[in-house]
Write a protein that holds these residues in place. Structure first.
Motif, PDB file in Angstrom:
ATOM      1  N   PRO A   1       0.804  -1.233   0.000  1.00 58.80           N
ATOM      2  CA  PRO A   1       0.000   0.000   0.000  1.00 58.80           C
ATOM      3  C   PRO A   1       0.832   1.276   0.000  1.00 58.80           C
ATOM      4  O   PRO A   1       0.396   2.313  -0.509  1.00 58.80           O
ATOM      5  N   ASN A   2       2.051   1.210   0.566  1.00 59.68           N
ATOM      6  CA  ASN A   2       2.880   2.417   0.630  1.00 59.68           C
ATOM      7  C   ASN A   2       3.771   2.593  -0.596  1.00 59.68           C
ATOM      8  O   ASN A   2       4.546   3.546  -0.684  1.00 59.68           O
TER       9      ASN A   2
ATOM     10  N   GLU B   1       2.133  -6.867   4.604  1.00 59.09           N
ATOM     11  CA  GLU B   1       3.449  -7.473   4.816  1.00 59.09           C
ATOM     12  C   GLU B   1       3.407  -8.998   4.827  1.00 59.09           C
ATOM     13  O   GLU B   1       4.440  -9.664   4.681  1.00 59.09           O
ATOM     14  N   ASN B   2       2.204  -9.573   4.986  1.00 63.05           N
ATOM     15  CA  ASN B   2       2.060 -11.030   4.957  1.00 63.05           C
ATOM     16  C   ASN B   2       1.588 -11.540   3.595  1.00 63.05           C
ATOM     17  O   ASN B   2       1.193 -12.704   3.472  1.00 63.05           O
ATOM     18  N   ASP B   3       1.608 -10.672   2.607  1.00 63.37           N
ATOM     19  CA  ASP B   3       1.123 -10.977   1.260  1.00 63.37           C
ATOM     20  C   ASP B   3      -0.366 -11.301   1.232  1.00 63.37           C
ATOM     21  O   ASP B   3      -0.845 -12.026   0.350  1.00 63.37           O
ATOM     22  N   SER B   4      -1.115 -10.766   2.217  1.00 66.45           N
ATOM     23  CA  SER B   4      -2.569 -10.920   2.242  1.00 66.45           C
ATOM     24  C   SER B   4      -3.199  -9.796   1.432  1.00 66.45           C
ATOM     25  O   SER B   4      -2.792  -8.633   1.535  1.00 66.45           O
ATOM     26  N   LEU B   5      -4.190 -10.133   0.634  1.00 66.93           N
ATOM     27  CA  LEU B   5      -4.803  -9.174  -0.281  1.00 66.93           C
ATOM     28  C   LEU B   5      -5.592  -8.109   0.476  1.00 66.93           C
ATOM     29  O   LEU B   5      -6.414  -8.422   1.336  1.00 66.93           O
TER      30      LEU B   5
ATOM     31  N   ILE C   1      -6.631 -15.352  -6.640  1.00 65.50           N
ATOM     32  CA  ILE C   1      -6.807 -16.603  -5.889  1.00 65.50           C
ATOM     33  C   ILE C   1      -6.106 -16.436  -4.538  1.00 65.50           C
ATOM     34  O   ILE C   1      -4.914 -16.115  -4.491  1.00 65.50           O
ATOM     35  N   VAL C   2      -6.859 -16.617  -3.454  1.00 64.11           N
ATOM     36  CA  VAL C   2      -6.302 -16.394  -2.120  1.00 64.11           C
ATOM     37  C   VAL C   2      -6.463 -17.649  -1.267  1.00 64.11           C
ATOM     38  O   VAL C   2      -7.246 -18.540  -1.562  1.00 64.11           O
TER      39      VAL C   2
ATOM     40  N   SER D   1      -6.567 -16.423   5.677  1.00 69.58           N
ATOM     41  CA  SER D   1      -5.517 -15.397   5.676  1.00 69.58           C
ATOM     42  C   SER D   1      -5.617 -14.446   4.494  1.00 69.58           C
ATOM     43  O   SER D   1      -5.085 -13.343   4.533  1.00 69.58           O
ATOM     44  N   LYS D   2      -6.285 -14.871   3.411  1.00 69.36           N
ATOM     45  CA  LYS D   2      -6.375 -14.105   2.161  1.00 69.36           C
ATOM     46  C   LYS D   2      -4.999 -13.857   1.542  1.00 69.36           C
ATOM     47  O   LYS D   2      -4.796 -12.896   0.789  1.00 69.36           O
ATOM     48  N   ARG D   3      -4.045 -14.733   1.869  1.00 68.92           N
ATOM     49  CA  ARG D   3      -2.725 -14.628   1.255  1.00 68.92           C
ATOM     50  C   ARG D   3      -2.842 -14.977  -0.227  1.00 68.92           C
ATOM     51  O   ARG D   3      -3.473 -15.963  -0.601  1.00 68.92           O
ATOM     52  N   VAL D   4      -2.240 -14.157  -1.071  1.00 70.46           N
ATOM     53  CA  VAL D   4      -2.351 -14.346  -2.521  1.00 70.46           C
ATOM     54  C   VAL D   4      -1.631 -15.625  -2.940  1.00 70.46           C
ATOM     55  O   VAL D   4      -0.463 -15.833  -2.624  1.00 70.46           O
ATOM     56  N   GLU D   5      -2.367 -16.498  -3.653  1.00 67.23           N
ATOM     57  CA  GLU D   5      -1.803 -17.746  -4.152  1.00 67.23           C
ATOM     58  C   GLU D   5      -1.675 -17.772  -5.669  1.00 67.23           C
ATOM     59  O   GLU D   5      -0.893 -18.540  -6.215  1.00 67.23           O
TER      60      GLU D   5
END
Length: 478
Positions: free
Chosen positions: A351-352, A375-379, A455-456, A460-464
């Protein structure tokens, strides 16, 4: 089309199965008749709420074999996408209900109104519980999609009402920028009065390149020139830039890619894929020499996909692959796993990150949108090429430096600017799980303005991974 529900019994103790019959092909008055009415009684069918071309009725049937037909506006019809045979009453559809009927799930179910676009299912199917897809099923589905697209024309993409905006190539780029923003669109055909023909497309990608030029020190295009610089002048400059650039920009085509109203949907889809464009104008000429062209519509892959979804909505058996998980098909780009050396990394942003970095990544990765992750690669959001038109509000493009404005700030500016009637239709960030069926992803990609679904990981909604419109069509068309 039919769908079983729960069973019951009548006064004689016979098991009765409430069965839903569907006629999805329109009409003014639709009736159902069959062996269960001795072909004498006609059962009125009602249009579905919000979908007046789809008629349905629920009728109790005994287990066993039945035949039926539809009486549509005074003519006997049968559904070619359901099992049918030739019998004493002509061509009829057939249905067999076992004594313990299974519930037949609805296909292409409508999304729940008001559900957040950032929501994903919390109870996905386990991969072990999902049946594998055979190559024969894939080929069968591809054939049926191809037959459908080949037998329907671009004319069917035209809405019953609406507007199509074209821009004069002599308009200043700045004015065109504002028009697209105010109209809530991201692309418009270009009209040349001197040639009396459509000559190109102005898209959000042009504004991405323009703003990058403005952000470069020593750019030949100053903010003052943007006030008077015409679209045609920009296109000429862009063509020159592309011919001499050693970067990753695609070569500029001198010819407008377009289609006619009677071109098949398959031909239109192939034009979009082969030319790597998001939109082709549907143009009809009223004379044989091609003069007096009329702009009818802007065709996109999402519009064609919507036709596919609508056509096969009530015939899941016609496309065996629809209920299979997307992870069982080679049609997505996945985040490389640790240790993989041949994986293709997915472009993502924090975001930054600066808007300048986002625009550069959009061009270099040659994608329509980029996931914005924490920072956790979550969308947390996506930034699209189309978002760039928000900078036309109050001439924001002339007041900010691309490297000083963060993606988070740019998205906030865009959300303030986007109107409910605008291009995005309230749909910003579309997600799915790797276990979601293909039909769900196709539904989401058929939403206007959506070209990629992220695709998450559940929870966690981490991007896959990412699946795009072009991925789906390249797979379906083989």
């Amino acid at each position: 089309m039919f769908g079983g529900t729960e069973s019951g019994t009548n006064k004689l103790g016979t098991v009765m199965v409430p069965t839903r019959f569907v006629w999805p092909y329109g009409g003014r008055r639709v009736l159902l008749s069959g062996s269960f009415t001795r072909w004498q009684d006609h059962i009125p069918m009602s249009p579905m709420e919000g979908c007046p071309t789809v008629f349905q009725v629920i009728y109790n049937l005994t287990p066993g074999y039945h035949q039926y037909k539809f009486f549509v506006d005074g003519e006997w019809r049968h559904d070619e996408h359901q099992p049918f045979v030739s019998g004493n009453y002509g061509v009829v559809n057939t249905i067999y209900l076992p004594r313990e009927p299974d519930t037949i799930p609805a296909v292409f179910s409508t999304e729940i109104a008001g559900r957040s676009n950032m929501d994903v299912d919390s109870d996905p199917l386990l991969p072990e519980a999902i049946s594998s897809t055979s190559q024969a099923e894939i080929e069968l589905s591809r054939t049926r999609v191809s037959v459908f697209l080949s037998s329907h024309t671009a004319y069917e993409l035209l809405p019953e009402s609406g507007k199509v905006i074209a821009l004069d190539v002599k308009l200043p780029v700045k004015q065109a920028f504002h028009i697209l923003h105010e109209q809530g669109i991201s692309v418009a055909p270009l009209w040349d009065f001197g040639k009396a023909q459509f000559v190109g497309i102005l898209s959000a990608s042009d504004f991405v390149l323009i703003l990058r030029e403005l952000g470069n020190h020593g750019s030949n295009l100053t903010e003052e020139e943007l006030e008077t610089h015409t679209i045609s002048a920009w296109k000429e400059g862009k063509a020159h830039l592309n011919r001499h650039s050693a970067g990753n920009l695609r070569s500029h085509s001198r010819h407008l890619v377009h289609a006619g109203p009677y071109d098949s949907l398959k031909d239109v889809a192939l034009k979009l894929l082969q030319n790597k464009v998001s939109t082709v104008p549907i143009i009809h000429s009223s004379s044989q020499d091609g003069s007096y062209p009329h702009l009818l519509h802007l065709a996109s892959l999402s519009g064609i996909l919507k036709c596919i979804c609508r056509h096969f909505k009530h015939s899941s058996s016609s496309l065996p692959i629809l209920q299979q998980p997307i992870s069982s098909f080679p049609l997505a780009t996945w985040v490389p796993k640790i240790g993989e050396s041949n994986g293709k990394p997915i472009a993502m942003l924090r975001p930054n990150a600066s808007l300048g970095a986002a625009l550069s990544l959009l061009v270099e990765a040659d994608v329509s949108s980029i996931p914005v992750v924490d920072e956790n690669d979550s969308l947390v959001d996506v930034y699209s090429r189309s978002d760039i038109t928000a900078l036309a509000k109050d001439r924001a493009y002339a007041q900010v430096r691309l490297d000083d404005l963060s993606i988070h700030q740019a998205l906030q500016l865009g959300q303030d600017a986007i109107s409910p009637r605008g291009f995005f239709d309230g749909q910003r960030c579309q997600m799915c799980l790797r276990s979601d069926p293909l039909q769900k992803v196709m539904e989401r990609l058929s939403i206007p303005g959506v070209r990629r679904v992220v695709i998450v990981e559940a929870g966690s909604k981490r991007v896959e991974g990412i699946i795009s419109l072009s991925d789906v069509f390249s797979f379906l068309l083989g």
